[in-house]
Design a protein around this motif. Structure first.
Motif, PDB file in Angstrom:
ATOM      1  N   LEU A 452      12.205  19.061  71.149  1.00 33.10           N
ATOM      2  CA  LEU A 452      11.573  20.299  71.594  1.00 33.10           C
ATOM      3  C   LEU A 452      10.995  20.106  72.992  1.00 33.10           C
ATOM      4  CD1 LEU A 452       9.635  21.089  68.278  1.00 33.10           C
ATOM      5  CD2 LEU A 452      12.060  21.441  68.808  1.00 33.10           C
ATOM      6  N   ASP A 453      11.284  21.053  73.875  1.00 35.69           N
ATOM      7  CA  ASP A 453      10.913  20.877  75.274  1.00 35.69           C
ATOM      8  C   ASP A 453      10.829  22.241  75.942  1.00 35.69           C
ATOM      9  OD1 ASP A 453      10.265  19.561  77.597  1.00 35.69           O
ATOM     10  OD2 ASP A 453      12.168  18.528  77.839  1.00 35.69           O
ATOM     11  N   ARG A 454      10.677  22.234  77.263  1.00 34.64           N
ATOM     12  CA  ARG A 454      10.759  23.444  78.070  1.00 34.64           C
ATOM     13  C   ARG A 454      11.739  23.191  79.216  1.00 34.64           C
ATOM     14  NH1 ARG A 454       6.300  27.784  78.840  1.00 34.64           N
ATOM     15  NH2 ARG A 454       8.287  28.894  78.675  1.00 34.64           N
ATOM     16  N   GLY A 455      12.370  24.260  79.691  1.00 37.88           N
ATOM     17  CA  GLY A 455      13.306  24.118  80.796  1.00 37.88           C
ATOM     18  C   GLY A 455      13.826  25.469  81.241  1.00 37.88           C
ATOM     19  N   VAL A 456      14.466  25.483  82.400  1.00 34.67           N
ATOM     20  CA  VAL A 456      15.040  26.712  82.927  1.00 34.67           C
ATOM     21  C   VAL A 456      16.358  26.984  82.211  1.00 34.67           C
ATOM     22  CG1 VAL A 456      15.967  27.853  84.970  1.00 34.67           C
ATOM     23  CG2 VAL A 456      13.933  26.413  85.161  1.00 34.67           C
ATOM     24  N   ASP A 457      16.478  28.175  81.650  1.00 38.94           N
ATOM     25  CA  ASP A 457      17.697  28.605  80.963  1.00 38.94           C
ATOM     26  C   ASP A 457      18.457  29.529  81.904  1.00 38.94           C
ATOM     27  OD1 ASP A 457      19.649  29.325  79.135  1.00 38.94           O
ATOM     28  OD2 ASP A 457      18.406  30.862  78.205  1.00 38.94           O
ATOM     29  N   LEU A 458      19.638  29.107  82.319  1.00 39.03           N
ATOM     30  CA  LEU A 458      20.431  29.852  83.292  1.00 39.03           C
ATOM     31  C   LEU A 458      21.616  30.567  82.668  1.00 39.03           C
ATOM     32  CD1 LEU A 458      20.530  27.130  86.110  1.00 39.03           C
ATOM     33  CD2 LEU A 458      19.015  29.119  85.969  1.00 39.03           C
ATOM     34  N   ARG A 464      15.387  32.248  82.946  1.00 36.66           N
ATOM     35  CA  ARG A 464      14.086  32.295  82.288  1.00 36.66           C
ATOM     36  C   ARG A 464      13.611  30.879  82.042  1.00 36.66           C
ATOM     37  NH1 ARG A 464      14.965  33.449  75.799  1.00 36.66           N
ATOM     38  NH2 ARG A 464      16.872  32.232  75.555  1.00 36.66           N
ATOM     39  N   TYR A 465      12.305  30.726  81.990  1.00 40.70           N
ATOM     40  CA  TYR A 465      11.729  29.435  81.652  1.00 40.70           C
ATOM     41  C   TYR A 465      11.542  29.422  80.148  1.00 40.70           C
ATOM     42  CZ  TYR A 465       8.961  25.177  82.330  1.00 40.70           C
ATOM     43  OH  TYR A 465       8.506  23.870  82.314  1.00 40.70           O
ATOM     44  N   ALA A 466      12.422  28.753  79.448  1.00 39.97           N
ATOM     45  CA  ALA A 466      12.531  28.884  78.000  1.00 39.97           C
ATOM     46  C   ALA A 466      11.915  27.694  77.280  1.00 39.97           C
ATOM     47  CB  ALA A 466      14.002  29.012  77.605  1.00 39.97           C
ATOM     48  N   HIS A 467      11.560  27.936  76.012  1.00 38.71           N
ATOM     49  CA  HIS A 467      11.292  26.848  75.075  1.00 38.71           C
ATOM     50  C   HIS A 467      12.648  26.412  74.524  1.00 38.71           C
ATOM     51  CE1 HIS A 467       6.875  27.096  74.939  1.00 38.71           C
ATOM     52  NE2 HIS A 467       7.043  28.404  75.102  1.00 38.71           N
ATOM     53  N   ALA A 472      18.753  23.314  75.225  1.00 38.58           N
ATOM     54  CA  ALA A 472      19.335  24.658  75.214  1.00 38.58           C
ATOM     55  C   ALA A 472      18.357  25.633  74.573  1.00 38.58           C
ATOM     56  CB  ALA A 472      20.667  24.663  74.474  1.00 38.58           C
ATOM     57  N   ALA A 473      18.602  26.926  74.818  1.00 40.73           N
ATOM     58  CA  ALA A 473      17.758  27.979  74.263  1.00 40.73           C
ATOM     59  C   ALA A 473      18.632  28.948  73.492  1.00 40.73           C
ATOM     60  CB  ALA A 473      17.001  28.700  75.378  1.00 40.73           C
TER      61      ALA A 473
END
Length: 570
Positions: A452-458, A464-467, A472-473
């Motif tokens: 579990l992390d955070r990252g930019v989902d393109l 979006r800055y996703a969980h 992946a989101a």
């Protein structure tokens, strides 16, 4: 020091190191030489501190340190080799190069996270080389070195290509099996829940809400083991639609209430009928799973209690919720007679953990998440933490003096006035509570790890800055595929800086360990549990409820921001 603390220190050290080197470079351009030396020395110390936290995180698990070792580590080394020798003779370009390198490593952690990828590394190198080349040019240090230009362009092209072709494996499409009514026999209990906008009392004021039958929480649904329940859901005017998810109750898949997975969303003017057999006693709750991050917060939830037989004694449910900033329920006094058996059913319907303390009497935690505990010992002056979605049942014999239950220091139920300071009480660790017994399985047929992390989902129309889960989101997180009858081990790793209350639909999981330490208390079967920053939970379950099931963080804004995947039977 916990792994979560090291994660926080690592982020702080990375920020200070990047800011320090950039500040030292800026000071070297126009500031006093001694100031540039001092700032550079502080930046070097912060860089070494981040190297130390990287080592500690790598020892805790590769999940926590992958990009720090593979990408940020070489960049830190380059920064120290280039800028370190210039501490006594400050020069702007070497210091700024170090700042760019530390910034790139920080951005990889914050914006990309886990898992490490070649694309992220190449783009980081391209950014550092390009920024250094431009700095060299604008500071008038002479022609831009051809090597820097070649490295920047080559790394940029390769990084974009690697990032474009990497991509997560697409998740399984959300195709549902639509069955309005499951044939399980003639209903013994029939309920109707009508969802609609309403104005309801909260504290000393009225607030706008979404409510079942005009009340928050919705009507309490009760049944006895063996009953068949039939619940008709009607939507009066909730434009985003509604469903009913029976949180913690392992219903057949068609009755689980997840829109796009098990049913269509119920739009205004329409209805859906749920039918299932009450074959598992315990404390549960229901809530909408359509736009759930908004719907539950606005009030679309209620209590479901299944009794093993007609209830005796005093049975009290306490569903804790925050509505329009007002904590519910309002304080309530319920006199009980000395000697009465009392069962308090505590339900956390919020998105965050709550702390509960029962003052004035010893008690036992007799059930968690609807599952009875084995050999629960009496507790006194002990608090319990209940995660989002979780339930604890406390049992005690009423004394001849008052008792009171407080939540986060606020009394929500009592049998009379009680004066007790509960803030300093220790917190029960459910992994060590109760009487142990051997696990029911000696092998595992399948294993999954969720990081579990955070990252930019393109991958959507807009970034979006996703969980994220494994980088992946939703809807791009690969589904977990199991076969009926398999024993599945699930490892959940939290490398973010926030708590993620994890919730698998349709199954209860047996807790095996937390941070490598085995559970030593009674068998702990949960459907909602907090995975705190830096923690690693290992749980297991038997795949005995076929279908396609949501598996997500029950901090519902996190789920809406990408932290949802699916378990499917193949």
């Amino acid at each position: 020091m916990t792994t979560g603390s090291v994660l926080a220190f690592d982020l702080l050290a990375a920020i200070l190191a990047a800011a320090g080197w950039l500040g030292a470079g800026a000071t070297a351009v126009a500031g006093p030489r001694r100031v540039a030396m001092a700032v550079g020395a502080a930046a070097l110390a912060a860089t070494l501190a981040r190297a130390a936290t990287t080592i500690l995180l790598a020892r805790a698990g590769w999940w926590f340190a992958a990009e720090k070792v593979v990408i940020a580590g070489p960049l830190m080394l380059a920064a120290v080799l280039v800028a370190g020798p210039r501490l006594l003779r400050p020069a702007p370009v070497p210091f700024l190069f170090a700042g760019y390198a530390l910034t790139a490593g920080l951005l990889v952690t914050v914006l990309h996270g886990y898992p490490v990828s070649a694309g992220a590394g190449l783009l980081a190198v391209a950014g550092v080389a390009g920024a250094t080349a431009l700095t060299w040019r604008f500071l008038g240090s002479g022609p831009v070195p051809r090597t820097a230009v070649v490295v920047a362009v080559a790394a940029l092209v390769a990084g974009i290509g690697a990032a474009a072709t990497a991509g997560a494996v697409p998740g399984v499409p959300h195709a549902h099996q639509h069955r309005d009514v499951l044939t399980v026999g003639e209903p013994a209990k029939r309920f109707t829940l009508t969802a609609g906008t309403a104005v309801v009392p909260a504290g000393d004021r009225d607030v706008a809400a979404w409510a079942f039958n005009g009340q928050v929480p919705g009507p309490q649904l009760t049944a006895t083991v063996g009953d068949v329940l039939e619940v008709t859901l009607r939507n009066r005017d909730i434009g985003r639609g509604v469903t009913l998810h029976w949180h913690g109750y392992d219903v057949p898949n068609s009755q689980d209430g997840v829109p796009g997975v098990t049913q269509d969303v119920v739009l205004p003017g329409r209805e859906f009928v749920y039918r299932f057999r009450a074959d598992r006693a315990g404390t549960y709750w229901y809530h909408t799973h359509a736009a759930s991050d908004v719907g539950v917060r606005m009030g679309l939830y209620g209590v479901l209690v299944i009794h093993p037989k007609p209830a005796t004694g005093v049975d009290v449910t306490v569903p804790v919720h925050t509505l329009a900033g007002v904590p519910l329920p309002a304080p309530a006094v319920q006199p009980v007679a000395a000697g009465d058996p009392v069962r308090l059913r505590l339900i956390n319907t919020d998105n965050t953990t709550h702390r509960y303390a029962l003052a004035g009497t010893p008690f036992r935690v007799v059930a968690i998440d609807g599952s009875d505990l084995r050999g629960p010992a009496p507790l006194s002056e002990t608090a319990v933490l209940i995660p989002a979605g979780g339930r604890y049942d406390l049992a005690f014999t009423a004394p001849d003096t008052p008792v009171a239950l407080d939540v986060d220091g606020r009394v929500v139920w009592s049998s009379g006035p009680v004066s007790a300071a509960t803030g300093g009480w220790p917190v029960l660790d459910p992994l060590t509570y109760g009487t142990a017994e051997p696990p029911p399985w000696s092998r595992y047929d399948r294993e999954f790890t969720l990081v579990l992390d955070r990252g930019v989902d393109l991958r959507g129309l807009l970034p979006r800055y996703a969980h994220t889960v494994n980088g992946a989101a939703d809807p791009d997180i690969p589904s977990q595929v199991v076969r009926f009858g398999e024993i599945v081990e699930l490892r959940i790793v939290n490398r973010s800086l926030v708590v993620h209350p994890w919730h698998l639909h349709g199954h209860h999981v047996l807790v095996l360990s937390r941070d490598g330490r085995p559970a030593t208390g009674g068998p702990l079967w949960l459907d909602s549990f907090d995975v705190r920053p830096g923690e690693v939970w290992e749980v297991a379950f038997r795949a005995d409820n076929p279908g396609m099931w949501a598996n997500h963080c029950h901090n519902l804004p996190h789920a809406d921001a990408g932290m949802t995947l699916h378990l499917i039977y193949g």
